[in-house]
Design a protein around this motif. Structure first.
Motif, PDB file in Angstrom:
ATOM      1  N   UNK A 109       0.853  -1.178   0.000  1.00  0.00           N
ATOM      2  CA  UNK A 109       0.000   0.000   0.000  1.00  0.00           C
ATOM      3  C   UNK A 109       0.888   1.227   0.000  1.00  0.00           C
ATOM      4  N   UNK A 110       0.456   2.276  -0.655  1.00  0.00           N
ATOM      5  CA  UNK A 110       1.250   3.493  -0.702  1.00  0.00           C
ATOM      6  C   UNK A 110       0.625   4.534  -1.612  1.00  0.00           C
ATOM      7  N   UNK A 111      -0.209   4.097  -2.525  1.00  0.00           N
ATOM      8  CA  UNK A 111      -0.910   5.023  -3.410  1.00  0.00           C
ATOM      9  C   UNK A 111      -2.220   5.461  -2.764  1.00  0.00           C
ATOM     10  N   UNK A 112      -2.653   6.668  -3.095  1.00  0.00           N
ATOM     11  CA  UNK A 112      -3.929   7.171  -2.595  1.00  0.00           C
ATOM     12  C   UNK A 112      -5.006   7.154  -3.671  1.00  0.00           C
ATOM     13  N   UNK A 113      -4.660   6.677  -4.857  1.00  0.00           N
ATOM     14  CA  UNK A 113      -5.616   6.554  -5.948  1.00  0.00           C
ATOM     15  C   UNK A 113      -5.496   5.187  -6.593  1.00  0.00           C
ATOM     16  N   UNK A 114      -6.406   4.861  -7.497  1.00  0.00           N
ATOM     17  CA  UNK A 114      -6.350   3.575  -8.198  1.00  0.00           C
ATOM     18  C   UNK A 114      -5.011   3.394  -8.918  1.00  0.00           C
ATOM     19  N   UNK A 115      -4.467   2.199  -8.840  1.00  0.00           N
ATOM     20  CA  UNK A 115      -3.197   1.886  -9.510  1.00  0.00           C
ATOM     21  C   UNK A 115      -3.539   1.277 -10.852  1.00  0.00           C
ATOM     22  N   UNK A 116      -3.052   1.895 -11.921  1.00  0.00           N
ATOM     23  CA  UNK A 116      -3.432   1.435 -13.250  1.00  0.00           C
ATOM     24  C   UNK A 116      -2.315   0.755 -14.009  1.00  0.00           C
ATOM     25  N   UNK A 117      -1.078   0.795 -13.486  1.00  0.00           N
ATOM     26  CA  UNK A 117       0.014   0.173 -14.232  1.00  0.00           C
ATOM     27  C   UNK A 117       1.134  -0.239 -13.298  1.00  0.00           C
ATOM     28  N   UNK A 118       1.767  -1.373 -13.617  1.00  0.00           N
ATOM     29  CA  UNK A 118       2.982  -1.808 -12.940  1.00  0.00           C
ATOM     30  C   UNK A 118       3.944  -2.307 -14.013  1.00  0.00           C
ATOM     31  N   UNK A 119       5.241  -2.107 -13.767  1.00  0.00           N
ATOM     32  CA  UNK A 119       6.248  -2.516 -14.748  1.00  0.00           C
ATOM     33  C   UNK A 119       7.506  -2.963 -14.026  1.00  0.00           C
ATOM     34  N   UNK A 120       8.126  -4.009 -14.555  1.00  0.00           N
ATOM     35  CA  UNK A 120       9.374  -4.513 -14.002  1.00  0.00           C
ATOM     36  C   UNK A 120      10.540  -3.745 -14.618  1.00  0.00           C
ATOM     37  N   UNK A 121      11.507  -3.413 -13.776  1.00  0.00           N
ATOM     38  CA  UNK A 121      12.737  -2.777 -14.237  1.00  0.00           C
ATOM     39  C   UNK A 121      13.875  -3.364 -13.416  1.00  0.00           C
ATOM     40  N   UNK A 122      14.580  -4.333 -13.986  1.00  0.00           N
ATOM     41  CA  UNK A 122      15.639  -5.021 -13.252  1.00  0.00           C
ATOM     42  C   UNK A 122      15.062  -5.818 -12.100  1.00  0.00           C
ATOM     43  N   UNK A 123      15.561  -5.573 -10.906  1.00  0.00           N
ATOM     44  CA  UNK A 123      15.095  -6.279  -9.712  1.00  0.00           C
ATOM     45  C   UNK A 123      13.930  -5.570  -9.027  1.00  0.00           C
ATOM     46  N   UNK A 124      13.442  -4.490  -9.630  1.00  0.00           N
ATOM     47  CA  UNK A 124      12.410  -3.670  -8.989  1.00  0.00           C
ATOM     48  C   UNK A 124      11.137  -3.633  -9.831  1.00  0.00           C
ATOM     49  N   UNK A 125      10.062  -3.205  -9.184  1.00  0.00           N
ATOM     50  CA  UNK A 125       8.794  -2.990  -9.867  1.00  0.00           C
ATOM     51  C   UNK A 125       8.356  -1.552  -9.587  1.00  0.00           C
ATOM     52  N   UNK A 126       7.900  -0.879 -10.636  1.00  0.00           N
ATOM     53  CA  UNK A 126       7.359   0.474 -10.545  1.00  0.00           C
ATOM     54  C   UNK A 126       5.848   0.404 -10.653  1.00  0.00           C
ATOM     55  N   UNK A 127       5.163   1.292  -9.965  1.00  0.00           N
ATOM     56  CA  UNK A 127       3.711   1.381 -10.104  1.00  0.00           C
ATOM     57  C   UNK A 127       3.324   2.835 -10.399  1.00  0.00           C
ATOM     58  N   UNK A 128       2.237   2.988 -11.157  1.00  0.00           N
ATOM     59  CA  UNK A 128       1.718   4.312 -11.495  1.00  0.00           C
ATOM     60  C   UNK A 128       0.240   4.355 -11.126  1.00  0.00           C
ATOM     61  N   UNK A 129      -0.172   5.508 -10.592  1.00  0.00           N
ATOM     62  CA  UNK A 129      -1.527   5.631 -10.062  1.00  0.00           C
ATOM     63  C   UNK A 129      -2.177   6.928 -10.510  1.00  0.00           C
ATOM     64  N   UNK A 130      -3.501   6.955 -10.370  1.00  0.00           N
ATOM     65  CA  UNK A 130      -4.257   8.173 -10.641  1.00  0.00           C
ATOM     66  C   UNK A 130      -3.935   9.270  -9.625  1.00  0.00           C
ATOM     67  N   UNK A 131      -3.223   8.917  -8.550  1.00  0.00           N
ATOM     68  CA  UNK A 131      -2.820   9.937  -7.584  1.00  0.00           C
ATOM     69  C   UNK A 131      -1.627  10.755  -8.098  1.00  0.00           C
ATOM     70  N   UNK A 132      -1.212  10.479  -9.339  1.00  0.00           N
ATOM     71  CA  UNK A 132      -0.119  11.185 -10.024  1.00  0.00           C
ATOM     72  C   UNK A 132       1.242  10.870  -9.422  1.00  0.00           C
ATOM     73  N   UNK A 133       1.358   9.700  -8.798  1.00  0.00           N
ATOM     74  CA  UNK A 133       2.621   9.261  -8.242  1.00  0.00           C
ATOM     75  C   UNK A 133       3.108   8.007  -8.959  1.00  0.00           C
ATOM     76  N   UNK A 134       4.425   7.889  -9.023  1.00  0.00           N
ATOM     77  CA  UNK A 134       5.071   6.661  -9.477  1.00  0.00           C
ATOM     78  C   UNK A 134       5.901   6.189  -8.292  1.00  0.00           C
ATOM     79  N   UNK A 135       5.721   4.937  -7.912  1.00  0.00           N
ATOM     80  CA  UNK A 135       6.436   4.401  -6.746  1.00  0.00           C
ATOM     81  C   UNK A 135       7.335   3.253  -7.176  1.00  0.00           C
ATOM     82  N   UNK A 136       8.568   3.247  -6.676  1.00  0.00           N
ATOM     83  CA  UNK A 136       9.517   2.153  -6.879  1.00  0.00           C
ATOM     84  C   UNK A 136       9.423   1.239  -5.667  1.00  0.00           C
ATOM     85  N   UNK A 137       9.140  -0.049  -5.926  1.00  0.00           N
ATOM     86  CA  UNK A 137       8.983  -1.020  -4.836  1.00  0.00           C
ATOM     87  C   UNK A 137      10.221  -1.876  -4.725  1.00  0.00           C
TER      88      UNK A 137
END
Length: 109
Positions: free
Chosen positions: A81-109
């Motif tokens: 959990x970390x976004x305050x809006x619906x998460x519409x996309x996730x993508x793998x980049x190396x050993x990490x996953x990025x997420x993008x949300x309607x809250x206008x944030x991109x989070x590196x997990x």
């Protein structure tokens, strides 16, 4: 149906939906629903927007503002959990996953 992901190592297909109690449906290569994955379908409370595979795990993101991580057998490993809006996309980049949300944030997990 909103997204689909083939897990080549198991031959299972993970399908993201907005069906109540079946947010994710897992089927075999012939389209038969696999009953031992029922808990997966009840995990997200709203539609599943993306499903990816990263480092041998399945990641799903949802309009319920959560990301869930699964084993290939459908066992829930972690809820993110970390976004305050619906998460519409996730993508793998190396050993990490990025997420993008309607809250206008991109989070590196």
């Amino acid at each position: 149906l909103f997204c689909i992901h083939l897990v080549e190592s198991t031959g299972c297909i993970w399908i993201g939906t907005d069906l109540p109690g079946k947010s994710i449906v897992v089927v075999n290569s012939k389209g038969k629903v696999l009953p031992n994955y029922q808990a997966v379908g009840q995990a997200h409370r709203k539609k599943v927007n993306a499903i990816i595979e990263s480092n041998g795990l399945i990641w799903s993101c949802s309009s319920d503002r959560t990301i869930m991580i699964w084993t290939l057998d459908g066992e829930n490993v972690r809820l993110l959990q970390g976004h305050t809006g619906p998460i519409f996309s996730i993508a793998e980049c190396g050993q990490h996953v990025w997420s993008a949300s309607w809250d206008k944030k991109v989070i590196l997990w």
